[in-house]
Design a protein around this motif. Sequence first.
Motif, short mmCIF file in Angstrom:
data_model
loop_
_atom_site.label_atom_id
_atom_site.label_comp_id
_atom_site.label_asym_id
_atom_site.label_seq_id
_atom_site.Cartn_x
_atom_site.Cartn_y
_atom_site.Cartn_z
N GLY A 106 34.97 28.35 21.31
CA GLY A 106 35.76 29.49 21.76
C GLY A 106 35.08 30.23 22.90
O GLY A 106 33.99 29.85 23.35
N ALA A 107 35.73 31.30 23.34
CA ALA A 107 35.19 32.08 24.46
C ALA A 107 34.09 33.02 23.97
O ALA A 107 34.11 33.48 22.83
CB ALA A 107 36.31 32.90 25.10
N HIS A 108 33.13 33.29 24.83
CA HIS A 108 32.07 34.23 24.48
C HIS A 108 32.56 35.68 24.59
O HIS A 108 32.14 36.54 23.82
CB HIS A 108 30.88 34.02 25.41
CG HIS A 108 30.32 32.62 25.34
ND1 HIS A 108 30.75 31.61 26.15
CD2 HIS A 108 29.40 32.08 24.50
CE1 HIS A 108 30.11 30.49 25.84
NE2 HIS A 108 29.28 30.75 24.84
N GLY A 133 35.74 49.22 38.98
CA GLY A 133 34.66 49.77 38.14
C GLY A 133 34.92 49.62 36.65
O GLY A 133 33.99 49.44 35.86
N THR A 134 36.19 49.69 36.25
CA THR A 134 36.53 49.52 34.83
C THR A 134 36.09 48.16 34.33
O THR A 134 35.52 48.04 33.23
CB THR A 134 38.07 49.68 34.65
OG1 THR A 134 38.45 50.96 35.14
CG2 THR A 134 38.47 49.53 33.19
N GLY A 135 36.34 47.13 35.11
CA GLY A 135 35.96 45.78 34.72
C GLY A 135 34.45 45.59 34.71
O GLY A 135 33.90 44.94 33.82
N LEU A 136 33.78 46.17 35.70
CA LEU A 136 32.31 46.05 35.75
C LEU A 136 31.69 46.67 34.50
O LEU A 136 30.82 46.08 33.85
CB LEU A 136 31.77 46.72 37.01
CG LEU A 136 30.25 46.60 37.18
CD1 LEU A 136 29.85 45.16 37.45
CD2 LEU A 136 29.76 47.51 38.30
N ALA A 173 29.86 44.05 27.41
CA ALA A 173 30.00 42.79 26.66
C ALA A 173 28.78 41.89 26.83
O ALA A 173 28.68 40.86 26.18
CB ALA A 173 31.24 42.05 27.11
N GLU A 174 27.85 42.27 27.69
CA GLU A 174 26.63 41.50 27.91
C GLU A 174 26.95 40.04 28.28
O GLU A 174 26.61 39.11 27.57
CB GLU A 174 25.74 41.56 26.66
CG GLU A 174 25.27 42.99 26.39
CD GLU A 174 24.76 43.17 24.95
OE1 GLU A 174 24.55 42.17 24.26
OE2 GLU A 174 24.58 44.33 24.55
N VAL A 175 27.62 39.91 29.41
CA VAL A 175 28.00 38.58 29.91
C VAL A 175 26.81 37.91 30.58
O VAL A 175 26.12 38.53 31.40
CB VAL A 175 29.15 38.71 30.92
CG1 VAL A 175 29.45 37.38 31.57
CG2 VAL A 175 30.39 39.25 30.22
N TRP A 176 26.58 36.64 30.21
CA TRP A 176 25.49 35.86 30.81
C TRP A 176 26.06 34.74 31.66
O TRP A 176 27.16 34.27 31.40
CB TRP A 176 24.62 35.24 29.71
CG TRP A 176 23.88 36.26 28.92
CD1 TRP A 176 24.30 36.86 27.77
CD2 TRP A 176 22.61 36.84 29.23
NE1 TRP A 176 23.37 37.76 27.34
CE2 TRP A 176 22.33 37.78 28.21
CE3 TRP A 176 21.69 36.66 30.27
CZ2 TRP A 176 21.15 38.53 28.20
CZ3 TRP A 176 20.53 37.42 30.26
CH2 TRP A 176 20.26 38.33 29.24
N ALA A 202 33.44 38.84 36.95
CA ALA A 202 32.89 37.92 35.95
C ALA A 202 32.37 36.67 36.64
O ALA A 202 31.29 36.15 36.32
CB ALA A 202 33.96 37.56 34.91
N ARG A 203 33.11 36.22 37.62
CA ARG A 203 32.67 35.05 38.38
C ARG A 203 31.37 35.37 39.13
O ARG A 203 30.43 34.57 39.16
CB ARG A 203 33.78 34.64 39.37
CG ARG A 203 33.50 33.36 40.11
CD ARG A 203 33.38 32.22 39.09
NE ARG A 203 32.95 31.00 39.74
CZ ARG A 203 33.78 30.06 40.19
NH1 ARG A 203 35.10 30.22 40.07
NH2 ARG A 203 33.31 28.97 40.75
N HIS A 204 31.33 36.57 39.71
CA HIS A 204 30.12 36.98 40.42
C HIS A 204 28.91 37.02 39.48
O HIS A 204 27.79 36.71 39.89
CB HIS A 204 30.33 38.36 41.06
CG HIS A 204 29.09 38.93 41.66
ND1 HIS A 204 28.50 38.41 42.79
CD2 HIS A 204 28.28 39.95 41.26
CE1 HIS A 204 27.40 39.08 43.07
NE2 HIS A 204 27.24 40.02 42.15
N LEU A 205 29.13 37.39 38.22
CA LEU A 205 28.04 37.43 37.24
C LEU A 205 27.68 36.04 36.70
O LEU A 205 26.82 35.91 35.85
CB LEU A 205 28.43 38.35 36.07
CG LEU A 205 28.60 39.84 36.41
CD1 LEU A 205 29.15 40.61 35.22
CD2 LEU A 205 27.28 40.45 36.87
#
Length: 349
Positions: free
Chosen positions: A242-244, A160-163, A169-172, A194-197
Amino acid sequence: MSTVAPPATMRVVELAGTGDASVLVPATRPTPRPGPGELVVRVGACGVCGHDALARRGELAAGPGTVLGHEIAGRVVALGPEVPGDWLDRRVALVQRIPCGRCDECAAGATTHCRSGPGFYGEDLDGGYAEYVRASPRNAVPLPDGIDDATGAILSCAVGTGLRALRSAEVWPGQVVVVTGAGGGVGLHTVALARHLGARVVGLVGSAAKVAAVRSAGAEAVVTSDADGLRDAVRTLGGRRGAHVVVETTGAPTFATALRALAPRGRLVLVGNTEPGALPLDPGRTIVKELRVSGSAHADRDDLTEVVELVADGAITPVPAHRRPLAEVADAHAALDARTVTGRAVVTP
Ligand SMILES: [Zn+2]
Ligand SMILES: [Zn+2]
């Protein structure tokens, strides 16, 4: 009222003081009784978190007699007054804090910031290194039969912490996400989420022994704590400048490297703090690149509910590691100190 009355006393493991893993000692306590609106949960499994190791070392406010453990799943065995009867005998996963349900933060839905309720396991109330804990419908989420207690225990903190961090961070889809401490309990599951998103994930790890696990969690590239390697991996996955997003699960050991990996308008979300103290924030870089550095705390009941659904649907598969009996929790702490744990260890009473 309960039809399965718990015994009057229970086994716990408590802190005899602060220091190395040997300060974790067995003890006996009265079994908690549910107050109004409360549940008592028989602990089926409890995660062993880096936060517990900090507390044990004396870096948080945990003194002698503290029962640590805030990653808990089990079965509801007693109900206090005012709790609907259908909670009895339910299997549940718990959020690490019991909110009050009445303060301004709770009214605004910000239960993570409630400071008026029973509080955080292992700090404000006895934790899950025990046979039973207090809980509440406000921090308990029912577990389907397909999710066992060891998995359920780690869903709030380690998943849950990562979710919550990735949401903030609004990952797309298609964005490049760096996860530091990617081989740890939170890190490994943040990679999978993150992969799932739909993100393309680079894992940063402290030792080569963790590379395979991070890859199988969904990272397309895994780098062992090296700034040049990280920049190259990010570029290869499409992060030209760079990374988002960076989800920073370790803090001081990787923060400077992680900040340098960000693209303009990149977001770094701090969730871990393995070496408490100040971090080297580069103001020039942060201003010119318009970076956003923020914190994200523990999951709330909505986050945990979403995690339970993701796991039940097979979208992610949490991986509890090193299952041990509660009596051996000191061994789990020693392994954490030696940084030899990949994923999250759990103990069972
Ligand atoms: Zn935790
Ligand atoms: Zn509250």
